[in-house]
Write a protein that holds these residues in place. Structure first.
Motif, mmCIF file in Angstrom:
data_model
loop_
_atom_site.group_PDB
_atom_site.id
_atom_site.type_symbol
_atom_site.label_atom_id
_atom_site.label_comp_id
_atom_site.label_asym_id
_atom_site.label_seq_id
_atom_site.Cartn_x
_atom_site.Cartn_y
_atom_site.Cartn_z
ATOM 1 N N PRO A 147 45.853 22.988 -23.613
ATOM 2 C CA PRO A 147 45.049 23.618 -24.681
ATOM 3 C C PRO A 147 44.300 22.607 -25.538
ATOM 4 O O PRO A 147 43.149 22.844 -25.919
ATOM 5 N N ARG A 148 44.946 21.471 -25.831
ATOM 6 C CA ARG A 148 44.266 20.442 -26.620
ATOM 7 C C ARG A 148 43.115 19.830 -25.832
ATOM 8 O O ARG A 148 42.057 19.531 -26.395
ATOM 9 N N LEU A 149 43.320 19.636 -24.540
ATOM 10 C CA LEU A 149 42.250 19.084 -23.705
ATOM 11 C C LEU A 149 41.074 20.054 -23.632
ATOM 12 O O LEU A 149 39.911 19.635 -23.641
ATOM 13 N N ALA A 150 41.380 21.348 -23.569
ATOM 14 C CA ALA A 150 40.304 22.350 -23.554
ATOM 15 C C ALA A 150 39.524 22.313 -24.863
ATOM 16 O O ALA A 150 38.289 22.410 -24.867
ATOM 17 N N ASP A 151 40.243 22.165 -25.974
ATOM 18 C CA ASP A 151 39.563 22.042 -27.269
ATOM 19 C C ASP A 151 38.691 20.791 -27.307
ATOM 20 O O ASP A 151 37.565 20.816 -27.804
ATOM 21 N N GLY A 152 39.233 19.683 -26.783
ATOM 22 C CA GLY A 152 38.457 18.445 -26.754
ATOM 23 C C GLY A 152 37.226 18.560 -25.879
ATOM 24 O O GLY A 152 36.149 18.046 -26.221
ATOM 25 N N LEU A 153 37.364 19.243 -24.749
ATOM 26 C CA LEU A 153 36.226 19.469 -23.866
ATOM 27 C C LEU A 153 35.156 20.294 -24.575
ATOM 28 O O LEU A 153 33.955 19.998 -24.474
ATOM 29 N N LEU A 154 35.599 21.304 -25.314
ATOM 30 C CA LEU A 154 34.649 22.142 -26.057
ATOM 31 C C LEU A 154 33.910 21.321 -27.113
ATOM 32 O O LEU A 154 32.698 21.484 -27.300
ATOM 33 N N VAL A 155 34.623 20.423 -27.804
ATOM 34 C CA VAL A 155 33.990 19.572 -28.813
ATOM 35 C C VAL A 155 32.972 18.647 -28.158
ATOM 36 O O VAL A 155 31.868 18.438 -28.686
ATOM 37 N N THR A 156 33.312 18.084 -27.005
ATOM 38 C CA THR A 156 32.379 17.211 -26.288
ATOM 39 C C THR A 156 31.122 17.969 -25.876
ATOM 40 O O THR A 156 29.997 17.467 -26.036
#
Length: 224
Positions: free
Chosen positions: A13-22
């Motif tokens: 979930p954190r990686l998905a959030d980070g991907l969205l921010v990128t």
């Protein structure tokens, strides 16, 4: 690796959030860069020397200074002048200014590459400068801009990891947290490489489609 995979599942979930921010930083930075590229590129061709000179000064400043330093100045120095921006806003502004300056050269070069005979024909038809630009010059110049813009967009994506240095929780930031918690440096950064490569492929495919559409509208060979 045995510890990495379970931790990767928990961190998803954190990686998905980070991907969205990128993705958000890339899209917003590219949008700002596109606006600035057109503005500075067209102003660089102004018949008025002060306007042309000011545009060239801005372009050369942001092309001639480091994106890293620009980002740090916005994040650390700008608050000392009484202006504080959120970390993501600093990143988007730095990306937009830097790549907008490079993009302005693409716009200027593409507009100048349109044959002079085209504008002469537009003048003969009684078109004013603004109408010439909108109806004759830019439709042909757009087809020349897309390929260089594709390269700049991929470069902008690859510059987004710098945002993690100013506390933006982007994909690189989240992967680094995963690396710290697992100690799996090689696996973590290999995953990061793969994710950025996937994003670059998606952007390239989208820009290729735009290039074909632009060529088709301009009646150039290779359009669909």
């Amino acid at each position: 690796m045995a510890d990495f995979l379970p931790e990767l599942g928990r961190a998803a979930p954190r990686l998905a959030d980070g991907l969205l921010v990128t993705v958000e930083a890339t899209v917003l930075g590219a949008a700002l860069a596109l606006v600035l590229a057109y503005a500075l590129g067209l102003l660089s061709r102004s018949a008025r020397r002060p306007v042309r000179g000011a545009a060239r000064l801005v372009v050369e400043f942001f092309r001639g200074t480091s994106l890293y330093v620009q980002l740090f100045w916005l994040f650390f120095a700008l608050p000392m002048l009484g202006f504080r921006l959120e970390p993501l806003a600093c990143g988007v502004l730095a990306l937009g200014l830097n790549f907008g300056a490079y993009g302005s050269e693409v716009v200027r070069g593409a507009v100048e590459a349109v044959p002079r005979a085209q504008t002469e024909a537009a003048i003969a038809l009684g078109m004013g400068p603004a109408l010439q630009l909108r109806r004759v010059v830019l439709p042909q110049a757009h087809a020349l801009m897309v390929a260089p813009f594709k390269n700049l967009l991929v470069q902008l994506l690859k510059a987004t990891p710098l945002l993690s240095l100013v506390t933006v929780p982007d994909l690189t930031f989240q992967i680094d947290q995963l690396r710290s918690s697992t100690g799996a440096t090689a696996a973590s950064y290999l995953l990061l490489l793969g994710l950025y490569f996937g994003l670059a492929v998606v952007l390239s495919l989208g820009m290729n489609a735009l290039e074909q559409a632009a060529k088709a509208r301009a009646g150039q060979e290779g359009g669909v």
